[in-house]
Design a protein around this motif. Structure first.
Motif, PDB file in Angstrom:
ATOM      1  N   LEU A  76       0.811  -1.221   0.000  1.00 57.42           N
ATOM      2  CA  LEU A  76       0.000   0.000   0.000  1.00 57.42           C
ATOM      3  C   LEU A  76       0.842   1.268   0.000  1.00 57.42           C
ATOM      4  O   LEU A  76       0.303   2.363  -0.171  1.00 57.42           O
ATOM      5  CB  LEU A  76      -0.936  -0.002   1.210  1.00 57.42           C
ATOM      6  CG  LEU A  76      -2.015  -1.098   1.178  1.00 57.42           C
ATOM      7  CD1 LEU A  76      -2.714  -1.172   2.540  1.00 57.42           C
ATOM      8  CD2 LEU A  76      -3.026  -0.811   0.080  1.00 57.42           C
ATOM      9  N   LYS A  77       2.145   1.127   0.190  1.00 58.85           N
ATOM     10  CA  LYS A  77       3.000   2.314   0.175  1.00 58.85           C
ATOM     11  C   LYS A  77       3.370   2.744  -1.237  1.00 58.85           C
ATOM     12  O   LYS A  77       3.819   3.861  -1.447  1.00 58.85           O
ATOM     13  CB  LYS A  77       4.259   2.052   0.997  1.00 58.85           C
ATOM     14  CG  LYS A  77       3.986   1.970   2.502  1.00 58.85           C
ATOM     15  CD  LYS A  77       5.284   1.933   3.289  1.00 58.85           C
ATOM     16  CE  LYS A  77       4.993   2.050   4.781  1.00 58.85           C
ATOM     17  NZ  LYS A  77       6.228   2.082   5.582  1.00 58.85           N
ATOM     18  N   GLN A  78       3.190   1.848  -2.181  1.00 58.20           N
ATOM     19  CA  GLN A  78       3.445   2.215  -3.573  1.00 58.20           C
ATOM     20  C   GLN A  78       2.162   2.784  -4.189  1.00 58.20           C
ATOM     21  O   GLN A  78       1.064   2.285  -3.922  1.00 58.20           O
ATOM     22  CB  GLN A  78       3.895   0.992  -4.370  1.00 58.20           C
ATOM     23  CG  GLN A  78       5.244   0.426  -3.956  1.00 58.20           C
ATOM     24  CD  GLN A  78       5.810  -0.484  -5.023  1.00 58.20           C
ATOM     25  OE1 GLN A  78       5.876  -0.105  -6.210  1.00 58.20           O
ATOM     26  NE2 GLN A  78       6.225  -1.671  -4.618  1.00 58.20           N
ATOM     27  N   PRO A  79       2.288   3.807  -5.014  1.00 61.55           N
ATOM     28  CA  PRO A  79       1.094   4.368  -5.672  1.00 61.55           C
ATOM     29  C   PRO A  79       0.273   3.314  -6.402  1.00 61.55           C
ATOM     30  O   PRO A  79      -0.959   3.334  -6.362  1.00 61.55           O
ATOM     31  CB  PRO A  79       1.686   5.400  -6.637  1.00 61.55           C
ATOM     32  CG  PRO A  79       2.974   5.812  -5.985  1.00 61.55           C
ATOM     33  CD  PRO A  79       3.512   4.572  -5.336  1.00 61.55           C
ATOM     34  N   ALA A  80       0.952   2.367  -7.051  1.00 62.32           N
ATOM     35  CA  ALA A  80       0.218   1.320  -7.775  1.00 62.32           C
ATOM     36  C   ALA A  80      -0.547   0.424  -6.802  1.00 62.32           C
ATOM     37  O   ALA A  80      -1.626  -0.082  -7.136  1.00 62.32           O
ATOM     38  CB  ALA A  80       1.178   0.483  -8.620  1.00 62.32           C
ATOM     39  N   GLY A 384     -11.376  -7.909 -11.784  1.00 59.64           N
ATOM     40  CA  GLY A 384     -11.191  -7.483 -13.163  1.00 59.64           C
ATOM     41  C   GLY A 384      -9.761  -7.270 -13.604  1.00 59.64           C
ATOM     42  O   GLY A 384      -9.531  -6.783 -14.725  1.00 59.64           O
ATOM     43  N   PHE A 385      -8.784  -7.616 -12.793  1.00 60.71           N
ATOM     44  CA  PHE A 385      -7.386  -7.485 -13.184  1.00 60.71           C
ATOM     45  C   PHE A 385      -7.038  -8.654 -14.107  1.00 60.71           C
ATOM     46  O   PHE A 385      -7.202  -9.822 -13.720  1.00 60.71           O
ATOM     47  CB  PHE A 385      -6.473  -7.514 -11.963  1.00 60.71           C
ATOM     48  CG  PHE A 385      -6.567  -6.302 -11.069  1.00 60.71           C
ATOM     49  CD1 PHE A 385      -5.478  -5.451 -10.931  1.00 60.71           C
ATOM     50  CD2 PHE A 385      -7.729  -6.025 -10.357  1.00 60.71           C
ATOM     51  CE1 PHE A 385      -5.546  -4.332 -10.107  1.00 60.71           C
ATOM     52  CE2 PHE A 385      -7.813  -4.909  -9.535  1.00 60.71           C
ATOM     53  CZ  PHE A 385      -6.721  -4.056  -9.412  1.00 60.71           C
ATOM     54  N   ASP A 386      -6.562  -8.372 -15.321  1.00 66.37           N
ATOM     55  CA  ASP A 386      -6.216  -9.476 -16.213  1.00 66.37           C
ATOM     56  C   ASP A 386      -4.832 -10.029 -15.862  1.00 66.37           C
ATOM     57  O   ASP A 386      -4.087  -9.448 -15.066  1.00 66.37           O
ATOM     58  CB  ASP A 386      -6.293  -9.056 -17.680  1.00 66.37           C
ATOM     59  CG  ASP A 386      -5.332  -7.926 -18.044  1.00 66.37           C
ATOM     60  OD1 ASP A 386      -4.221  -7.853 -17.464  1.00 66.37           O
ATOM     61  OD2 ASP A 386      -5.686  -7.111 -18.907  1.00 66.37           O
ATOM     62  N   ARG A 387      -4.511 -11.175 -16.461  1.00 64.28           N
ATOM     63  CA  ARG A 387      -3.269 -11.858 -16.089  1.00 64.28           C
ATOM     64  C   ARG A 387      -2.044 -10.988 -16.349  1.00 64.28           C
ATOM     65  O   ARG A 387      -1.114 -10.953 -15.533  1.00 64.28           O
ATOM     66  CB  ARG A 387      -3.165 -13.175 -16.854  1.00 64.28           C
ATOM     67  CG  ARG A 387      -1.878 -13.961 -16.543  1.00 64.28           C
ATOM     68  CD  ARG A 387      -1.954 -15.364 -17.059  1.00 64.28           C
ATOM     69  NE  ARG A 387      -3.004 -16.117 -16.384  1.00 64.28           N
ATOM     70  CZ  ARG A 387      -2.836 -16.693 -15.187  1.00 64.28           C
ATOM     71  NH1 ARG A 387      -1.676 -16.564 -14.553  1.00 64.28           N
ATOM     72  NH2 ARG A 387      -3.807 -17.383 -14.657  1.00 64.28           N
ATOM     73  N   GLY A 388      -2.034 -10.267 -17.479  1.00 64.19           N
ATOM     74  CA  GLY A 388      -0.884  -9.430 -17.773  1.00 64.19           C
ATOM     75  C   GLY A 388      -0.676  -8.349 -16.725  1.00 64.19           C
ATOM     76  O   GLY A 388       0.452  -8.068 -16.322  1.00 64.19           O
ATOM     77  N   ARG A 389      -1.770  -7.759 -16.285  1.00 59.35           N
ATOM     78  CA  ARG A 389      -1.642  -6.702 -15.289  1.00 59.35           C
ATOM     79  C   ARG A 389      -1.189  -7.265 -13.948  1.00 59.35           C
ATOM     80  O   ARG A 389      -0.377  -6.664 -13.244  1.00 59.35           O
ATOM     81  CB  ARG A 389      -2.979  -5.982 -15.131  1.00 59.35           C
ATOM     82  CG  ARG A 389      -2.893  -4.765 -14.223  1.00 59.35           C
ATOM     83  CD  ARG A 389      -4.212  -4.047 -14.134  1.00 59.35           C
ATOM     84  NE  ARG A 389      -4.154  -2.945 -13.197  1.00 59.35           N
ATOM     85  CZ  ARG A 389      -5.230  -2.304 -12.741  1.00 59.35           C
ATOM     86  NH1 ARG A 389      -6.445  -2.655 -13.169  1.00 59.35           N
ATOM     87  NH2 ARG A 389      -5.096  -1.316 -11.877  1.00 59.35           N
ATOM     88  N   GLY A 392       2.450  -7.863 -14.100  1.00 59.19           N
ATOM     89  CA  GLY A 392       3.179  -6.602 -14.023  1.00 59.19           C
ATOM     90  C   GLY A 392       3.265  -6.090 -12.597  1.00 59.19           C
ATOM     91  O   GLY A 392       4.324  -5.620 -12.156  1.00 59.19           O
ATOM     92  N   LEU A 393       2.176  -6.171 -11.858  1.00 56.82           N
ATOM     93  CA  LEU A 393       2.175  -5.754 -10.457  1.00 56.82           C
ATOM     94  C   LEU A 393       3.116  -6.626  -9.626  1.00 56.82           C
ATOM     95  O   LEU A 393       3.800  -6.139  -8.724  1.00 56.82           O
ATOM     96  CB  LEU A 393       0.751  -5.815  -9.895  1.00 56.82           C
ATOM     97  CG  LEU A 393      -0.239  -4.780 -10.448  1.00 56.82           C
ATOM     98  CD1 LEU A 393      -1.652  -5.084  -9.962  1.00 56.82           C
ATOM     99  CD2 LEU A 393       0.171  -3.361 -10.026  1.00 56.82           C
ATOM    100  N   VAL A 399       2.278  -6.504  -5.654  1.00 57.56           N
ATOM    101  CA  VAL A 399       1.519  -7.622  -5.094  1.00 57.56           C
ATOM    102  C   VAL A 399       2.422  -8.834  -5.019  1.00 57.56           C
ATOM    103  O   VAL A 399       3.480  -8.889  -5.663  1.00 57.56           O
ATOM    104  CB  VAL A 399       0.260  -7.957  -5.935  1.00 57.56           C
ATOM    105  CG1 VAL A 399      -0.638  -6.745  -6.084  1.00 57.56           C
ATOM    106  CG2 VAL A 399       0.643  -8.528  -7.298  1.00 57.56           C
ATOM    107  N   ALA A 400       1.998  -9.817  -4.232  1.00 59.96           N
ATOM    108  CA  ALA A 400       2.752 -11.060  -4.130  1.00 59.96           C
ATOM    109  C   ALA A 400       1.782 -12.193  -3.834  1.00 59.96           C
ATOM    110  O   ALA A 400       0.748 -11.989  -3.193  1.00 59.96           O
ATOM    111  CB  ALA A 400       3.818 -10.971  -3.038  1.00 59.96           C
TER     112      ALA A 400
END
Length: 414
Positions: A76-80, A384-389, A392-393, A399-400
């Motif tokens: 949560l500390k990263q903007p993304a 709704g997050f697709d696999r590519g996104r 990337g995260l 995320v982990a």
């Protein structure tokens, strides 16, 4: 999830840590809510690494208070990470948090930020002392609140020091208030369409639990004294020891019970003794009465007294330790107060059941406490997050998943 449970269909983003928040959201999960536990990306929720009892690396503390939840690891500390959280928050019903006041606002995920993307959100904040005020910025936990609330000062032997209550009552009071208040706010939203922010504190809940001692204190100007197991306004009402040395608790809080006790111990003279003829008189002469009763109870083993008192309809119970209660007490077992769930690494895990019996829509224990990041991909995909996104995260350390190694990160300040 069963669609028939009271909170089925409601989704909660749960940021809470330690005990008060997690127990409250676990209760809601037991009643059907989909609880998504948002955890610090490196080490996860604080209680995962706390305590002295672990099963296959899993803390018994964490296992006890996080069933019926799914886990996502999010920085949560990263903007993304903040953006991902707010994107999920658009379509949930409830957000819960118990960070130190001001933390969620600094992270950009406070009530106003969430409300901007989800106007009918129910946003519940739990804190030690409240969101504002002279103590709001101070670190605290359950016993600190016990000390400040006055509860610790009235606990302990009359000639001894104040004593911490054996269970974390302020935490559990706040947990119950969290489940109650969120449920009430959701009912309000069903009727009006309006969400709202809810704030509760361990301090307020603990002070509220002092009823009716509050009335006595405010009206007399004197704090309740420490009396050990005894009661300030009822006598006899305390622990006694049988002839075998075992303790039991006796509670005569009506004249009916007092009269029954006098008959049970074959001392009708006590009932007519002017020193003990009413509860007010017994309170004024508690030492004299306790001396009489201690001598009487020393004449038989505790088990015999408990059998006799039960037949005489006098409230009494043995003083059991927690292991005796959970493992061997027949009423506890009959009520199903201990349940077992299978954890993928810790194996069979026993834990306490929801203490409310919904006869039409009973609690369901669907899953043991989640492993760290066990459901990250599953949850993101649902939003709704697709696999590519998602990949990337993950590459960016936002995320982990269950087995991902992550770069060290400072945990959120509590």
């Amino acid at each position: 999830m069963s669609p028939t449970q009271p909170l089925s269909g409601y989704r909660i983003l749960d940021l809470t840590v330690m005990t008060a928040g997690p127990v409250g959201t676990m209760m809601m999960g037991d009643l059907g809510a989909d609880v998504i536990k948002v955890e610090e990306i490196r080490d996860g929720e604080l209680s995962r690494n706390m305590g002295t009892v672990f099963a296959a690396g899993e803390s018994s503390m964490f296992l006890s208070q996080n069933r019926n939840k799914r886990s996502i690891r999010l920085d949560l500390k990263q903007p993304a990470g903040r953006d991902a959280f707010l994107e999920m928050a658009r379509s949930v019903d409830v957000v819960t948090e118990n960070f130190r006041p001001g933390t969620v606002d600094r992270l950009g995920i406070g009530y106003e930020a969430v409300r901007a993307v989800n106007p009918d959100i129910v946003y519940a904040s739990v804190s030690a002392f409240g969101q504002t005020g002279p103590y709001a910025h101070l670190p605290a936990n359950d016993p600190v609140v016990q000390a400040l609330s006055g509860v610790m000062a009235m606990t302990g032997e009359a000639d001894g020091a104040p004593v911490r209550i054996g269970t974390p009552y302020p935490d559990f009071g706040a947990a119950a208030l969290l489940a109650f208040s969120v449920s009430a706010a959701l009912l309000h939203r069903e009727r009006t369409g309006e969400g709202q922010r809810i704030e509760m504190s361990l301090l307020a809940g603990t002070i509220f639990s002092s009823i009716p001692r509050d009335g006595e204190t405010l009206r007399t100007g004197a704090a309740p004294p420490r009396l050990g197991s005894a009661h300030p306004t009822f006598v006899p009402y305390r622990n006694y020891r049988g002839g075998d040395g075992a303790f039991f608790f006796l509670a005569c809080f009506t004249e009916k019970f007092w009269g029954a006790l006098c008959r049970c111990v074959d001392r009708p003279d006590l009932a007519i003794d002017e020193r003990f003829a009413s509860n007010v008189a017994r309170c004024a002469n508690r030492t004299a009465l306790d001396t009489e009763l201690e001598a009487i109870f020393a004449s038989r083993p505790t088990s015999e007294w408990l059998e006799m008192l039960g037949k005489a309809n006098v409230p009494a119970a043995p003083i059991q330790d927690l292991h005796q209660t959970l493992r061997h007490d027949p009423q506890v077992r009959h009520n199903g107060m201990v349940v077992e769930l299978e954890h993928p690494t810790a194996g069979p895990v026993e834990m306490l059941a929801l203490p409310v019996d919904f006869r039409g829509t009973p609690a369901q224990y669907r899953r043991a406490a989640p492993r760290l990041g066990e459901h990250t991909e599953e949850i993101l995909a649902e939003f709704g997050f697709d696999r590519g996104r998602i990949e990337g995260l993950r590459r960016d350390g936002v995320v982990a998943g269950l087995a991902d190694a992550t770069k060290p990160a400072k945990p959120v300040d509590l």
